[in-house]
Design a protein around this motif. Structure first.
Motif, PDB file in Angstrom:
ATOM      1  N   TYR A  31      38.491  34.158  42.165  1.00  0.00           N
ATOM      2  CA  TYR A  31      38.212  32.750  42.449  1.00  0.00           C
ATOM      3  C   TYR A  31      39.377  32.089  43.190  1.00  0.00           C
ATOM      4  O   TYR A  31      40.534  32.315  42.829  1.00  0.00           O
ATOM      5  N   PRO A  32      39.105  31.262  44.209  1.00  0.00           N
ATOM      6  CA  PRO A  32      37.821  31.085  44.884  1.00  0.00           C
ATOM      7  C   PRO A  32      37.568  32.245  45.847  1.00  0.00           C
ATOM      8  O   PRO A  32      38.410  32.554  46.699  1.00  0.00           O
ATOM      9  N   ILE A  37      43.852  40.898  44.484  1.00  0.00           N
ATOM     10  CA  ILE A  37      42.562  40.302  44.168  1.00  0.00           C
ATOM     11  C   ILE A  37      41.551  41.409  43.890  1.00  0.00           C
ATOM     12  O   ILE A  37      41.731  42.550  44.321  1.00  0.00           O
ATOM     13  N   SER A  38      40.515  41.063  43.163  1.00  0.00           N
ATOM     14  CA  SER A  38      39.474  42.040  42.860  1.00  0.00           C
ATOM     15  C   SER A  38      38.678  42.336  44.123  1.00  0.00           C
ATOM     16  O   SER A  38      38.108  41.432  44.728  1.00  0.00           O
ATOM     17  N   THR A  41      41.970  46.265  42.219  1.00  0.00           N
ATOM     18  CA  THR A  41      42.602  44.951  42.314  1.00  0.00           C
ATOM     19  C   THR A  41      43.925  45.134  43.031  1.00  0.00           C
ATOM     20  O   THR A  41      44.859  45.744  42.485  1.00  0.00           O
ATOM     21  N   LEU A  42      44.008  44.638  44.243  1.00  0.00           N
ATOM     22  CA  LEU A  42      45.171  44.855  45.094  1.00  0.00           C
ATOM     23  C   LEU A  42      45.124  43.884  46.269  1.00  0.00           C
ATOM     24  O   LEU A  42      44.085  43.264  46.529  1.00  0.00           O
ATOM     25  N   PRO A  43      46.223  43.727  47.013  1.00  0.00           N
ATOM     26  CA  PRO A  43      46.180  42.879  48.204  1.00  0.00           C
ATOM     27  C   PRO A  43      45.209  43.441  49.239  1.00  0.00           C
ATOM     28  O   PRO A  43      45.079  44.663  49.389  1.00  0.00           O
ATOM     29  N   GLN A  76      32.358  32.032  43.638  1.00  0.00           N
ATOM     30  CA  GLN A  76      32.336  33.085  42.618  1.00  0.00           C
ATOM     31  C   GLN A  76      32.296  34.484  43.224  1.00  0.00           C
ATOM     32  O   GLN A  76      32.857  35.422  42.657  1.00  0.00           O
ATOM     33  N   ARG A  77      31.650  34.624  44.372  1.00  0.00           N
ATOM     34  CA  ARG A  77      31.482  35.949  44.970  1.00  0.00           C
ATOM     35  C   ARG A  77      31.333  35.806  46.481  1.00  0.00           C
ATOM     36  O   ARG A  77      30.548  34.979  46.957  1.00  0.00           O
TER      37      ARG A  77
END
Length: 462
Positions: free
Chosen positions: A10-11, A111-112, A167-169, A46-47
């Motif tokens: 998010y966001p 981020i995811s 989860t990574l840049p 959210q997505r």
């Protein structure tokens, strides 16, 4: 060929800033081999999903050459290959370089992310696909496609639909895709020369050197040209040799000098030893063992049945072995020990099967974007019953008279956490991977700034 990149961090629409492509627009780009289109099938806070679609013109591929039927009839327009790598480099050049003008703080933020490639050729099969991406911390989902649904007896093809979750840049994800897609395809559509060595080393910076499959990656990326492969591997080997062992020894000595007046090093070792025994850990792996200080202590104690030390530095392991040899222990005691070289941010089967893992003054040496990979390697894949982590308490640094204000205790420290920061991190990790965690001060505790070292003892909930 189609690449989808999805985030739920998010966001989620921040993905548009990172890719430098607005979610409300569909953009097209002319490439030498066709057209690239970028659009967003979904875009909410959210997505958010960004799509990179390549429309390759088979005629352009052979224009100006003496063409044959094979050059017109092939899989190149439909499967992920070096064409997709070129498109990533050209269409997402800003994101690949880790730049973001409007929100620069996002570029190094994990981020995811989920990357989905519709048709990916895997010459080497699913096993090789996993060998490439799982050591980087990805969760890999692969669906194989049969050669022809009408003729199932023909068997499976080399093509997969692949999802890569991590989860990574974003820049790290794009770099991994840029290098590894042509490696899986084991081909390139353009001439490979010395410039490709520079590209490989540039986009492989920070992860290729320690990758378990780096030789296979290098060989395939450079189209098996022996001269180029040798040159690239030689430069990676030079990085190994330049692994700052001598500087690390100097920095460690400086850190020890800062902490020596309170014998903090020995207090840490004693606290770790007590935590291991309290949890009945007889098989212990010390991650980031350095020159083996904890290993020597454990090896002298018959309570511990198996002891393994892991470090990325070969020189540190050599010193550790030399110091352990000086103990002149009987063979039945020394045989309990093994030393292995490995990177803590890559999944490694050798890390599994232990009662406990110790991570003593290690996490602060990791770049924050790499911390998520380390968490998965330790708590998800290795998953020991007990994990003991110690790290400096930055609040206590004001108590060290020989440490200048604002300086960290060690030149290689990427960060030092307050007590609250460490506890927040530890609790999030414990909740995420099914552990509980308790905290313990190490060293003389001050009423205002706490203890010099903070320790977390994680226990896996079975």
């Amino acid at each position: 060929m189609l690449l989808l990149i999805t985030t739920t961090s998010y966001p989620a629409t921040d993905l548009g800033y990172l890719l430098h492509k607005h979610p409300d627009r569909c953009q097209s780009f002319s490439l030498s081999f066709g057209q690239a289109h970028v659009f967003y099938p979904e875009a909410s806070e959210q997505r958010c999903t960004a799509a990179l679609l390549l429309d390759i013109d088979p005629v352009k591929l052979v224009r100006g050459r003496s063409a044959n039927l094979e050059q017109y009839v092939n899989d190149r327009p439909y499967v992920a290959s070096s064409f997709l790598s070129v498109a990533i480099a050209q269409v997402f050049s800003t994101a690949l370089a880790g730049r973001c003008k409007d929100k620069p703080e996002l570029t190094q933020t994990p981020i995811s992310l989920v990357a989905k490639i519709s048709v990916l050729p895997c010459r080497g099969g699913e096993g090789f696909l996993r060998q490439l991406f799982e050591p980087l911390g990805y969760t890999v989902t692969a669906q194989n496609h049969i050669l022809d649904e009408k003729f199932p007896d023909w068997g499976d093809s080399k093509y997969y639909t692949v999802e890569l979750q991590h989860t990574l840049p974003l820049a790290d994800l794009l770099s991994h895709l840029y290098v590894l897609i042509p490696v899986l395809d084991d081909d390139k559509h353009y001439w490979v020369d010395d410039d490709e060595v520079e590209k490989l080393l540039r986009h492989g910076e920070g992860w290729l050197r320690a990758h378990p499959a780096r030789e296979a990656i290098t060989r395939r990326y450079l189209k098996r040209q022996h001269r180029l492969t040798r040159a690239a591997l030689a430069q990676l080997a030079e990085e190994d040799e330049l692994d700052p062992d001598s500087a690390e020894e100097t920095n460690a000595e400086e850190e020890a000098a800062v902490e020596k007046p309170m014998s903090l090093k020995q207090q840490r070792l004693n606290a770790v030893d007590a935590a291991l025994k309290e949890n009945g850990a007889k098989r212990v792996i010390d991650l980031g063992c350095g020159q083996g200080t904890l290993l020597r202590m454990l090896l002298k104690d018959s309570f511990f049945e198996q002891i393994t030390g892991v470090d990325v530095s070969y020189r540190a392991l050599e010193v550790a072995q030399e110091r352990l040899d000086r103990l002149h222990l009987p063979s039945n005691q020394s045989n309990r020990l093994q030393l292995i070289q490995g990177a803590l941010t890559y999944q490694d089967k050798r890390f599994t099967g232990y009662d406990a893992a110790t991570v003593i003054e290690v996490i602060e040496h990791l770049d924050l974007p790499r911390l998520a990979a380390f968490e998965r390697v330790l708590f998800e894949f290795a998953q020991p019953k007990t994990v003991v982590v110690t790290t400096p308490n930055i609040e206590y640094n004001v108590k060290f008279e020989n440490l200048p204000a604002g300086k960290l205790r060690h030149r290689d420290h990427r960060f030092e956490w307050t007590r609250q920061e460490f506890q927040n991190w530890a609790k999030q990790v414990a909740e995420r991977f099914g552990y509980t965690v308790q905290f313990q001060p190490v060293g003389l505790e001050d009423a205002e700034v706490g203890s010099p070292t903070q320790m977390g003892v994680f226990r896996h909930e079975i």
